[in-house]
Write an enzyme that holds these catalytic residues in place. Structure first.
Site, PDB file in Angstrom:
ATOM      1  CE1 TYR A 250       0.633  -1.406   4.333  1.00 55.94           C
ATOM      2  CE2 TYR A 250       0.492   0.982   4.560  1.00 55.94           C
ATOM      3  CZ  TYR A 250       0.863  -0.250   5.064  1.00 55.94           C
ATOM      4  OH  TYR A 250       1.456  -0.332   6.294  1.00 55.94           O
ATOM      5  CD  GLU A 395      15.138   2.590 -10.712  1.00 44.97           C
ATOM      6  OE1 GLU A 395      15.139   1.510 -11.305  1.00 44.97           O
ATOM      7  OE2 GLU A 395      16.205   3.112 -10.293  1.00 44.97           O
ATOM      8  CD  GLU A 404       5.435   2.916  -1.429  1.00 49.21           C
ATOM      9  OE1 GLU A 404       4.305   2.930  -0.918  1.00 49.21           O
ATOM     10  OE2 GLU A 404       6.211   1.937  -1.342  1.00 49.21           O
ATOM     11  CD  GLU A 407       2.796  -0.822  -2.933  1.00 49.82           C
ATOM     12  OE1 GLU A 407       3.420  -1.897  -2.960  1.00 49.82           O
ATOM     13  OE2 GLU A 407       2.989   0.059  -2.054  1.00 49.82           O
ATOM     14  CG  ASP A 424      16.430   3.163 -15.655  1.00 48.60           C
ATOM     15  OD1 ASP A 424      17.301   4.037 -15.573  1.00 48.60           O
ATOM     16  OD2 ASP A 424      16.021   2.534 -14.663  1.00 48.60           O
ATOM     17  CB  SER A 628      -1.937 -33.310 -18.526  1.00 43.25           C
ATOM     18  OG  SER A 628      -2.546 -33.359 -17.248  1.00 43.25           O
ATOM     19  CG  HIS A 687       2.186 -11.138 -14.626  1.00 42.59           C
ATOM     20  ND1 HIS A 687       2.250 -12.233 -15.453  1.00 42.59           N
ATOM     21  CD2 HIS A 687       1.705 -10.127 -15.393  1.00 42.59           C
ATOM     22  CE1 HIS A 687       1.832 -11.875 -16.670  1.00 42.59           C
ATOM     23  NE2 HIS A 687       1.485 -10.607 -16.653  1.00 42.59           N
ATOM     24  CE1 TYR A 698      17.511  -4.751  -9.903  1.00 46.85           C
ATOM     25  CE2 TYR A 698      19.310  -4.281 -11.395  1.00 46.85           C
ATOM     26  CZ  TYR A 698      18.545  -3.932 -10.313  1.00 46.85           C
ATOM     27  OH  TYR A 698      18.810  -2.767  -9.656  1.00 46.85           O
TER      28      TYR A 698
HETATM   29 ZN   LIG Z   1      17.913   3.724 -13.445  1.00 47.49          ZN
END
Ligand SMILES: [Zn+2]
Length: 746
Positions: A250, A395, A404, A407, A424, A628, A687, A698
């Protein structure tokens, strides 16, 4: 008959063989594709390398870590730019736990006497490197406080296989301080594993083999790490959950309830410190014990030993455990038709020090992109969906700003988000792209449309050439025969993670690189001077990133039908399943062989009796797992995907109400890949197909619940996860059937 969607193979053949931009825009009809193309041509003409260079220079002019004065100044600067370009922009503020060093000591105890300098030496060739008073010194963020003294053990990368090797050499790290070299895994794995094995402290150093003179000339002559360079970085247990450790799941808004620090499960219990190779050398030189295996040796002019000792280290670290504000800059350009369908585009702007490369190179390209999109809208471009630009703070500490924010806004995002596009670091070289496989066709079409700055071909052709040349044997032949650029699956390491893996929003992460190698990462030398000399001289790859990411943003915002290709996703799942089945078979066969070698004493007979050697122990045989459920679910998905493909051929004749309903459903498809319970041990990751590996950091694990259970030889859990993933895929297919029904007038 006109088609909105073209079969994948045809699209790819047009892209590749003609060597010029694809005529086809997935999700657009012929007329709207033509309009879109002309706006994209205008878009390209509004992107300027010198402006990207100016953004990089301005935003990296001072150190700007989370909570610093210049970090806040940058937030205000970015905010003012978005406003100037016509966006509704604001700053969303959060408050996160952010430790900074108060005391750092690393020294030997006894002979030889040595105290680590723990200091990077500024260079006259690098103007900002001397801003010493504004710099955070070298440290690993979220290390524990500690004062420990013990013999040292060298653990190579400090990954699970290294501890197995140490066990075979009879070396135990319990009660010891370990020294690991950077590389082989994400840095946070090293202290966590050291802690799991009973070590009381951890030192991480940059070995010149991977990160220094072995790679090339060192800075400032060349780009590689010099002897005082240090890689800062977070050791928060991000594979457990990212974001503020005190607010798991949260938002850490001002009055949010916070955990007590001791209850935050993603915080380490032992101290850990990163050092340079100049500081590491005396410690490594002081080690005795066995000479390490060949693949453990670095490039220092010493013989590498495991220890323990005789050298003893004293490591003392104290931190200020402060709560600091996070400033996320959020800028919206409202769509005219579907304002509540959001295409989200983000890049962080906070850095460890000046961060010209990480992250300002990506941030600058995103700003240039946003500037151009703003101009297009002023010039009359019709924007169908809304675009939300996000400049993330915090980050570096553990995806704080993006986690944050997502969330806090989870419900709204799960309702409205179409996709999330992340970048990035960026530099000279080849397209590096990963993401949700429903976006693979779109990725191919876009990559075919963007020119490489160095060669007169598309970025797609250059990437493919690079991949083909790097491959060997069958893999090389397969790559040559296959015209599709496969996109990578995403693990972690940047701000896409909360969107994709926590909220189930289809995501893409992209950038350029590979010809921009250097040793500046998270050091005081990640500067404008370094970047403009070695990483992207002329900033042309900044333009290439703006063109590429901007096309994702614009096509997702304007496509009549969301450009998701489910066939790509089905094929990818099929490959993952085949790979897992094969890996279990290989494990079974290898286990049988190893167990026989142990039983027949081959290991003992092959060992040198003058050295300590402990052979491996017999492992439980690998059972036959039942795949299966998964195979049947994927077969059913194939049928659903084919039926959807047939139905969508007639999409262009449908009234707007049907298309809108379809898009609303398509938006939700990736959400169906979340499991309520999340992954075993780490429920934040929901996921079922993509996650960072628990022991890689990573690095991605696909079908992570199942794959990691197999790797951990937990067969009961593996079977449970196989059934769970099958269920997720069945639900996904059922959702696609409903979409097909919508198109068929049901
Ligand atoms: Zn970076």
């Amino acid at each position: 008959m006109k088609k909105l969607f073209f079969p994948l193979a045809i699209v790819a053949i047009i892209c590749i063989s003609a060597g010029n931009p694809a005529k086809d825009y997935t999700g657009f009809n012929d007329a709207s594709a033509k309009t879109q193309r002309s706006w994209e041509d205008k878009f390209d003409s509004l992107l300027h390398a010198d402006e990207i260079g100016q953004f990089i220079k301005h935003l990296s002019a001072h150190p700007h870590h989370l909570g610093s004065a210049y970090d806040h100044e940058n937030a205000e600067y970015i905010l003012s730019k978005f406003k100037q370009w016509g966006y509704q922009a604001r700053i969303d503020t959060f408050y996160a736990l952010f430790p900074t060093p108060k005391l750092r000591v690393l020294e030997t105890v006894g002979q030889p006497q040595f105290r680590a300098a723990l200091k990077e030496t500024p260079l006259k060739e690098d103007a900002t490197s001397s801003q010493t008073s504004e710099q955070l010194p070298g440290y690993n963020c979220y290390s524990a406080d500690g004062d420990v003294t013990s013999e040292l053990v060298y653990v190579n990368w400090g990954v699970p296989a290294d501890y197995e090797e140490l066990a075979s050499l009879g070396v135990d790290v319990k009660g010891k301080i370990v020294i690991a070299r950077y590389g082989g895994s994400w840095r946070g794995i090293k202290p966590r594993l050291a802690q799991e094995h009973g070590a009381i402290g951890c030192i991480i150093y940059s070995d010149p083999k991977e990160d220094g003179y072995y790679q090339g000339d060192v800075y400032p002559t060349g780009a590689f790490k010099n002897e005082t360079g240090v890689q800062r970085g977070s050791v928060l247990d991000i594979p457990l959950y990212p974001g503020d450790p005190l607010t798991p799941g949260y938002g850490d808004t001002k009055n949010a309830k916070r955990l007590d620090k001791k209850d935050a499960t993603n915080l380490l219990k032992i101290p850990v410190l990163p050092i340079s190779y100049a500081d590491a050398k005396p410690f490594l030189q002081g080690l005795g014990g066995q000479v390490v295996p060949e693949n453990w040796r670095g490039a220092l002019p010493i013989t590498y030993h495991t220890g323990p000792g005789p050298v003893k280290a004293h490591l003392k670290l104290e931190f200020n455990w402060d709560i600091k504000p996070i400033y996320d800059v959020i800028a919206m350009m409202k769509g005219s038709d579907q304002p509540d369908e959001w295409v989200i585009r983000g890049n962080h702007y906070d850095a460890w020090v000046n961060g010209a490369n990480d992250p300002i190179s990506g941030q600058a390209a995103m700003l240039e992109e946003a500037q151009a999109v703003g101009q297009l809208v002023k010039q009359g471009m019709h924007l169908s969906r809304s675009i939300v630009y996000c400049a993330w703070d915090g980050e570096e500490e553990g995806l704080l700003g993006s986690t944050e924010w997502s969330e806090t806004n989870a419900a709204e995002l799960q309702n409205k988000a179409v996709a999330y596009i992340n970048s990035d670091v960026n530099g000279r070289g080849f397209l590096d792209i990963g993401g949700s496989h429903v976006l693979q066709t779109l990725s191919n079409e876009i990559a075919a449309d963007v020119k490489d700055p160095e060669m007169n071909v598309s970025i797609l052709e250059r990437k493919r050439a690079n991949e083909i040349i790097d491959a060997h044997g069958k893999e090389q032949k397969d790559l040559m025969a296959n015209n599709i650029m496969k996109i990578d699956a995403l693990g972690s390491g940047s701000d896409f993670s909360p969107f994709l893996q926590h909220l189930g929003i289809a995501s893409i992460n992209l950038g350029f690189g590979g010809e921009d190698n250097g040793g500046e990462y998270h050091s005081i030398f990640d500067s404008y001077d370094m970047y403009s000399r070695f990483k992207d001289p002329g900033f042309q790859y900044g333009v290439a990133l703006a063109k590429t990411a901007g096309r994702f943003t614009l096509r997702l915002a304007n496509a009549e039908v969301l450009p998701f290709n489910f066939h790509d996703f089905y094929k990818t799942l099929n490959e993952y399943t085949a790979e897992l089945i094969k890996s279990v078979d290989e494990m079974r066969s290898n286990t049988e062989t190893t167990n026989k070698l142990i039983k027949d004493k081959y290991y003992l007979l092959a060992a040198d009796p003058t050295k300590t050697y402990i052979p491996p122990v017999v492992k439980e045989p690998v059972p036959y797992l039942d795949f299966s459920h998964l195979q049947n679910a994927i077969a059913a998905l194939k049928t659903s995907v084919e039926q959807y493909r047939v139905a969508q051929d007639y999409t262009y004749t449908q009234p707007a109400s049907v298309i809108n309903k379809l898009n609303t459903m398509l938006c939700q498809t990736e959400r169906k890949l979340l499991s309520d319970k999340g992954l075993p041990v780490r429920p934040w990751y929901k996921h079922a197909i993509y996650a960072p590996g628990y022991y890689t950091g990573y690095g991605v694990k696909t079908m992570p619940g199942l794959r990691e259970a197999i790797e951990n030889r937990d067969w009961k859990l593996a079977q449970e996860q196989e059934i769970l993933i099958a269920k997720v895929i069945s639900d996904y297919a059922a959702n696609l059937d409903v979409a097909t029904g919508v198109l068929n007038g049901k």
